[in-house]
Design a protein around this motif. Sequence first.
Motif, PDB file in Angstrom:
ATOM      1  N   ALA A  30       0.828  -1.212   0.000  1.00 46.05           N
ATOM      2  CA  ALA A  30       0.000   0.000   0.000  1.00 46.05           C
ATOM      3  C   ALA A  30       0.860   1.258   0.000  1.00 46.05           C
ATOM      4  O   ALA A  30       0.550   2.228  -0.706  1.00 46.05           O
ATOM      5  N   GLY A  31       1.941   1.258   0.766  1.00 45.94           N
ATOM      6  CA  GLY A  31       2.841   2.409   0.787  1.00 45.94           C
ATOM      7  C   GLY A  31       3.459   2.662  -0.577  1.00 45.94           C
ATOM      8  O   GLY A  31       3.532   3.810  -1.048  1.00 45.94           O
ATOM      9  N   TYR A  32       3.883   1.599  -1.237  1.00 42.76           N
ATOM     10  CA  TYR A  32       4.457   1.687  -2.578  1.00 42.76           C
ATOM     11  C   TYR A  32       3.428   2.264  -3.561  1.00 42.76           C
ATOM     12  O   TYR A  32       3.713   3.200  -4.301  1.00 42.76           O
ATOM     13  N   ALA A  33       2.228   1.707  -3.535  1.00 45.66           N
ATOM     14  CA  ALA A  33       1.181   2.133  -4.472  1.00 45.66           C
ATOM     15  C   ALA A  33       0.758   3.580  -4.227  1.00 45.66           C
ATOM     16  O   ALA A  33       0.535   4.342  -5.174  1.00 45.66           O
ATOM     17  N   PHE A  34       0.669   3.974  -2.955  1.00 44.63           N
ATOM     18  CA  PHE A  34       0.279   5.335  -2.612  1.00 44.63           C
ATOM     19  C   PHE A  34       1.333   6.341  -3.079  1.00 44.63           C
ATOM     20  O   PHE A  34       0.995   7.363  -3.694  1.00 44.63           O
ATOM     21  N   LYS A  35       2.590   6.046  -2.829  1.00 45.98           N
ATOM     22  CA  LYS A  35       3.677   6.948  -3.240  1.00 45.98           C
ATOM     23  C   LYS A  35       3.723   7.146  -4.751  1.00 45.98           C
ATOM     24  O   LYS A  35       4.165   8.183  -5.227  1.00 45.98           O
TER      25      LYS A  35
ATOM     26  N   GLU B 279      -9.159   0.864   4.643  1.00 46.96           N
ATOM     27  CA  GLU B 279     -10.602   1.100   4.785  1.00 46.96           C
ATOM     28  C   GLU B 279     -11.108   2.248   3.919  1.00 46.96           C
ATOM     29  O   GLU B 279     -12.303   2.397   3.714  1.00 46.96           O
ATOM     30  N   GLU B 280     -10.201   3.050   3.387  1.00 45.99           N
ATOM     31  CA  GLU B 280     -10.595   4.185   2.547  1.00 45.99           C
ATOM     32  C   GLU B 280     -10.504   3.872   1.046  1.00 45.99           C
ATOM     33  O   GLU B 280     -10.819   4.727   0.225  1.00 45.99           O
ATOM     34  N   LEU B 281     -10.095   2.676   0.692  1.00 50.21           N
ATOM     35  CA  LEU B 281      -9.878   2.336  -0.712  1.00 50.21           C
ATOM     36  C   LEU B 281     -11.148   1.844  -1.401  1.00 50.21           C
ATOM     37  O   LEU B 281     -11.987   1.182  -0.793  1.00 50.21           O
TER      38      LEU B 281
ATOM     39  N   VAL C 136      -8.312  -1.697  -4.182  1.00 43.49           N
ATOM     40  CA  VAL C 136      -7.969  -2.948  -3.503  1.00 43.49           C
ATOM     41  C   VAL C 136      -7.490  -3.970  -4.525  1.00 43.49           C
ATOM     42  O   VAL C 136      -6.494  -4.670  -4.300  1.00 43.49           O
ATOM     43  N   GLN C 137      -8.165  -4.045  -5.662  1.00 43.34           N
ATOM     44  CA  GLN C 137      -7.741  -4.971  -6.711  1.00 43.34           C
ATOM     45  C   GLN C 137      -6.347  -4.617  -7.247  1.00 43.34           C
ATOM     46  O   GLN C 137      -5.567  -5.501  -7.597  1.00 43.34           O
ATOM     47  N   THR C 138      -6.033  -3.324  -7.301  1.00 43.12           N
ATOM     48  CA  THR C 138      -4.691  -2.894  -7.707  1.00 43.12           C
ATOM     49  C   THR C 138      -3.658  -3.447  -6.735  1.00 43.12           C
ATOM     50  O   THR C 138      -2.609  -3.963  -7.151  1.00 43.12           O
ATOM     51  N   LEU C 139      -3.950  -3.365  -5.434  1.00 43.61           N
ATOM     52  CA  LEU C 139      -3.022  -3.894  -4.432  1.00 43.61           C
ATOM     53  C   LEU C 139      -2.865  -5.413  -4.559  1.00 43.61           C
ATOM     54  O   LEU C 139      -1.755  -5.939  -4.468  1.00 43.61           O
ATOM     55  N   VAL C 140      -3.976  -6.089  -4.785  1.00 38.95           N
ATOM     56  CA  VAL C 140      -3.928  -7.545  -4.948  1.00 38.95           C
ATOM     57  C   VAL C 140      -3.078  -7.910  -6.168  1.00 38.95           C
ATOM     58  O   VAL C 140      -2.226  -8.797  -6.100  1.00 38.95           O
ATOM     59  N   ARG C 141      -3.294  -7.199  -7.274  1.00 42.86           N
ATOM     60  CA  ARG C 141      -2.516  -7.457  -8.501  1.00 42.86           C
ATOM     61  C   ARG C 141      -1.026  -7.229  -8.256  1.00 42.86           C
ATOM     62  O   ARG C 141      -0.196  -8.070  -8.605  1.00 42.86           O
ATOM     63  N   LEU C 142      -0.689  -6.105  -7.632  1.00 41.87           N
ATOM     64  CA  LEU C 142       0.718  -5.824  -7.321  1.00 41.87           C
ATOM     65  C   LEU C 142       1.312  -6.919  -6.435  1.00 41.87           C
ATOM     66  O   LEU C 142       2.456  -7.343  -6.636  1.00 41.87           O
ATOM     67  N   GLY C 143       0.550  -7.354  -5.454  1.00 41.54           N
ATOM     68  CA  GLY C 143       1.015  -8.400  -4.554  1.00 41.54           C
ATOM     69  C   GLY C 143       1.313  -9.701  -5.263  1.00 41.54           C
ATOM     70  O   GLY C 143       2.325 -10.344  -5.005  1.00 41.54           O
TER      71      GLY C 143
END
Length: 107
Positions: free
Chosen positions: A61-66, A76-78, A83-90
Amino acid sequence: MSIPSLSEGRRRAEQGNGIPKLIGLTGRAQHGKDTVAEAMYDWFIENGILCARTSVSQTIAGYAFKRGLILSSAREELSKEEVQTLVRLGHEKAGYWLSCTVEALEQ
């Protein structure tokens, strides 16, 4: 294998052997992982055992936010899309995220 007493655990920790350096919790969403992690962290601190609490998802999340891929680093604010972007990156770079998380703990 028996579980060492708290004093024995401290002695081994001072010697640098016998105590895990990493404890991981996994499971489905909303099944108590954060609650257990918080209780473990509090217990370790109260008993004078050095510890830290983090998660691979915080690293992602820190990487994606930056990089502007998500609008907030607070889960909780996404939106569902974020959220799917984070899952894909993961999934794309799982080993990389684990390495980054461990590296952050070592600093």
